[in-house]
Write a protein that holds these residues in place. Sequence first.
Motif, PDB file in Angstrom:
ATOM      1  N   THR A  79      46.212  66.259  -0.200  1.00 45.52           N
ATOM      2  CA  THR A  79      45.474  67.339   0.473  1.00 45.52           C
ATOM      3  C   THR A  79      44.020  66.994   0.702  1.00 45.52           C
ATOM      4  OG1 THR A  79      46.971  69.070  -0.244  1.00 45.52           O
ATOM      5  CG2 THR A  79      44.687  69.722   0.081  1.00 45.52           C
ATOM      6  N   SER A  80      43.435  66.247  -0.238  1.00 44.78           N
ATOM      7  CA  SER A  80      42.012  65.878  -0.142  1.00 44.78           C
ATOM      8  C   SER A  80      41.148  67.122   0.076  1.00 44.78           C
ATOM      9  CB  SER A  80      41.822  64.827   0.958  1.00 44.78           C
ATOM     10  OG  SER A  80      40.527  64.277   0.900  1.00 44.78           O
ATOM     11  N   PHE A  81      40.323  67.143   1.129  1.00 43.05           N
ATOM     12  CA  PHE A  81      39.441  68.292   1.365  1.00 43.05           C
ATOM     13  C   PHE A  81      40.135  69.370   2.204  1.00 43.05           C
ATOM     14  CE2 PHE A  81      35.630  65.131   1.208  1.00 43.05           C
ATOM     15  CZ  PHE A  81      35.721  65.095  -0.178  1.00 43.05           C
ATOM     16  N   ASN A 110      45.138  65.694  -6.666  1.00 39.36           N
ATOM     17  CA  ASN A 110      44.932  65.195  -8.026  1.00 39.36           C
ATOM     18  C   ASN A 110      43.482  65.289  -8.484  1.00 39.36           C
ATOM     19  OD1 ASN A 110      46.180  64.064 -10.213  1.00 39.36           O
ATOM     20  ND2 ASN A 110      45.888  61.947  -9.554  1.00 39.36           N
ATOM     21  N   GLU A 111      42.558  65.187  -7.553  1.00 39.53           N
ATOM     22  CA  GLU A 111      41.132  65.121  -7.892  1.00 39.53           C
ATOM     23  C   GLU A 111      40.539  66.528  -7.871  1.00 39.53           C
ATOM     24  OE1 GLU A 111      39.730  62.372  -8.853  1.00 39.53           O
ATOM     25  OE2 GLU A 111      41.433  61.092  -8.322  1.00 39.53           O
ATOM     26  N   ALA A 112      39.976  66.943  -9.018  1.00 37.44           N
ATOM     27  CA  ALA A 112      39.496  68.329  -9.129  1.00 37.44           C
ATOM     28  C   ALA A 112      38.395  68.638  -8.113  1.00 37.44           C
ATOM     29  CB  ALA A 112      38.991  68.574 -10.547  1.00 37.44           C
ATOM     30  N   GLY A 138      46.581  68.507  -9.722  1.00 35.29           N
ATOM     31  CA  GLY A 138      47.122  67.589 -10.713  1.00 35.29           C
ATOM     32  C   GLY A 138      48.002  66.569 -10.015  1.00 35.29           C
ATOM     33  N   ASP A 139      48.654  65.747 -10.827  1.00 29.41           N
ATOM     34  CA  ASP A 139      49.512  64.688 -10.288  1.00 29.41           C
ATOM     35  C   ASP A 139      50.768  65.321  -9.698  1.00 29.41           C
ATOM     36  OD1 ASP A 139      51.333  62.576  -9.923  1.00 29.41           O
ATOM     37  OD2 ASP A 139      50.400  61.427 -11.548  1.00 29.41           O
ATOM     38  N   LEU A 140      51.015  65.043  -8.421  1.00 29.42           N
ATOM     39  CA  LEU A 140      52.158  65.699  -7.766  1.00 29.42           C
ATOM     40  C   LEU A 140      53.488  65.352  -8.423  1.00 29.42           C
ATOM     41  CD1 LEU A 140      53.658  63.365  -5.904  1.00 29.42           C
ATOM     42  CD2 LEU A 140      51.803  63.876  -4.351  1.00 29.42           C
TER      43      LEU A 140
HETATM   44  C1  LIG Z   1      45.049  60.561   2.609  1.00 29.00           C
HETATM   45  S1  LIG Z   1      44.416  61.739   1.509  1.00 29.00           S
HETATM   46  C2  LIG Z   1      45.003  63.262   2.138  1.00 29.00           C
HETATM   47  C3  LIG Z   1      44.282  63.736   3.371  1.00 29.00           C
HETATM   48  C4  LIG Z   1      44.698  65.110   3.847  1.00 29.00           C
HETATM   49  N1  LIG Z   1      46.117  65.172   4.114  1.00 29.00           N
HETATM   50  C5  LIG Z   1      43.945  65.496   5.113  1.00 29.00           C
HETATM   51  O1  LIG Z   1      44.429  65.189   6.207  1.00 29.00           O
HETATM   52  O2  LIG Z   1      42.859  66.080   5.002  1.00 29.00           O
HETATM   53  C6  LIG Z   1      45.424  61.525   0.089  1.00 29.00           C
HETATM   54  C7  LIG Z   1      45.017  62.369  -1.098  1.00 29.00           C
HETATM   55  O3  LIG Z   1      46.026  62.270  -2.101  1.00 29.00           O
HETATM   56  C8  LIG Z   1      45.401  62.436  -3.356  1.00 29.00           C
HETATM   57  N2  LIG Z   1      46.286  61.900  -4.406  1.00 29.00           N
HETATM   58  C9  LIG Z   1      46.424  60.609  -4.783  1.00 29.00           C
HETATM   59  N3  LIG Z   1      47.322  60.497  -5.773  1.00 29.00           N
HETATM   60  C10 LIG Z   1      47.772  61.749  -6.044  1.00 29.00           C
HETATM   61  C11 LIG Z   1      48.714  62.288  -6.958  1.00 29.00           C
HETATM   62  N4  LIG Z   1      49.365  61.494  -7.827  1.00 29.00           N
HETATM   63  N5  LIG Z   1      48.941  63.618  -6.950  1.00 29.00           N
HETATM   64  C12 LIG Z   1      48.288  64.419  -6.070  1.00 29.00           C
HETATM   65  N6  LIG Z   1      47.374  63.966  -5.181  1.00 29.00           N
HETATM   66  C13 LIG Z   1      47.111  62.655  -5.163  1.00 29.00           C
HETATM   67  C14 LIG Z   1      44.105  61.670  -3.228  1.00 29.00           C
HETATM   68  O4  LIG Z   1      43.147  62.113  -4.168  1.00 29.00           O
HETATM   69  C15 LIG Z   1      43.718  61.953  -1.776  1.00 29.00           C
HETATM   70  O5  LIG Z   1      42.777  62.998  -1.704  1.00 29.00           O
END
Ligand SMILES: C[S@@+](CC[C@H](N)C(=O)[O-])C[C@H]1O[C@@H](n2cnc3c(N)ncnc32)[C@H](O)[C@@H]1O
Length: 226
Positions: A79-81, A110-112, A138-140
């Motif tokens: 999800t990121s931002f 995952n990142e708070a 958290g970790d998906l």
């Molecule tokens: C490519 S970015 C997502 C961008 C988002 N879909 C958008 O278009 O704005 C991938 C994200 O996955 C998160 N991520 C990485 N490993 C993860 C995990 N194990 N569980 C949940 N999120 C995770 C990262 O912190 C990163 O923010």
Amino acid sequence: MSDYPVLDKVIASLQGSAPTLQFLRDLHAEALAEEPFVSTNNDLSVALDKFVALDPDKSALVYLLLRTSGARHVVEAGTSFGVSTIYLALAVGQNATAQNAPGKVIATENEAHKAARARENWKKAGVEVEPWIELREGDLRETLKTGLPEQVDFVLLDIWTPLALPALSLVKSRLRPGALVVVDNFDAAASGYKDLRAYFDDPANNFRRTTAPYDGGLCIVVYMGN
Ligand SMILES: C[S@@+](CC[C@H](N)C(=O)[O-])C[C@H]1O[C@@H](n2cnc3c(N)ncnc32)[C@H](O)[C@@H]1O
């Protein structure tokens, strides 16, 4: 007009109130100002403070795929931002309202600090967006283990490549026949997607796929059912 003409085209392909679409345009312009990033062969720590958002033209396609399929139950891996989530939630809200039925986007991060920024962005995006999102922090590999909808209509895999197959595996039993899975950078990150590609191509799993010629390759996959 914006500094990024693609955003004018993309925003014109969406339905939504002027303030929500303007906010989305401004947010996506901020994301486009970053250096591009693909999750293979890179130091992932450099992406901690980045949007790494789905490209605008891909986001528009995702929105339109959701609208045409009437999808109401969506899972987003990565999800990121929260930029792509805004497109997903806009479509889910519109589909749910048209069908007078519930709908939800399950977002995962995952990142708070990224999760916090995503929440802020969805609040600013407003009532067409925010109420349709459930963020699982958290970790998906843990957060998607339980509480999924009975039927999932759409999955967006926009995540570091090693996480894509674990995410899909957790959702697979809930996919409805005809459900769509969209995977970003399927060609650009091909080396990281070997396991996912083999999974899609195993006839026992009953997926059919094509890769649309967006930047890096956008894989569009249909689950055919059991
Ligand atoms: C490519 S970015 C997502 C961008 C988002 N879909 C958008 O278009 O704005 C991938 C994200 O996955 C998160 N991520 C990485 N490993 C993860 C995990 N194990 N569980 C949940 N999120 C995770 C990262 O912190 C990163 O923010």
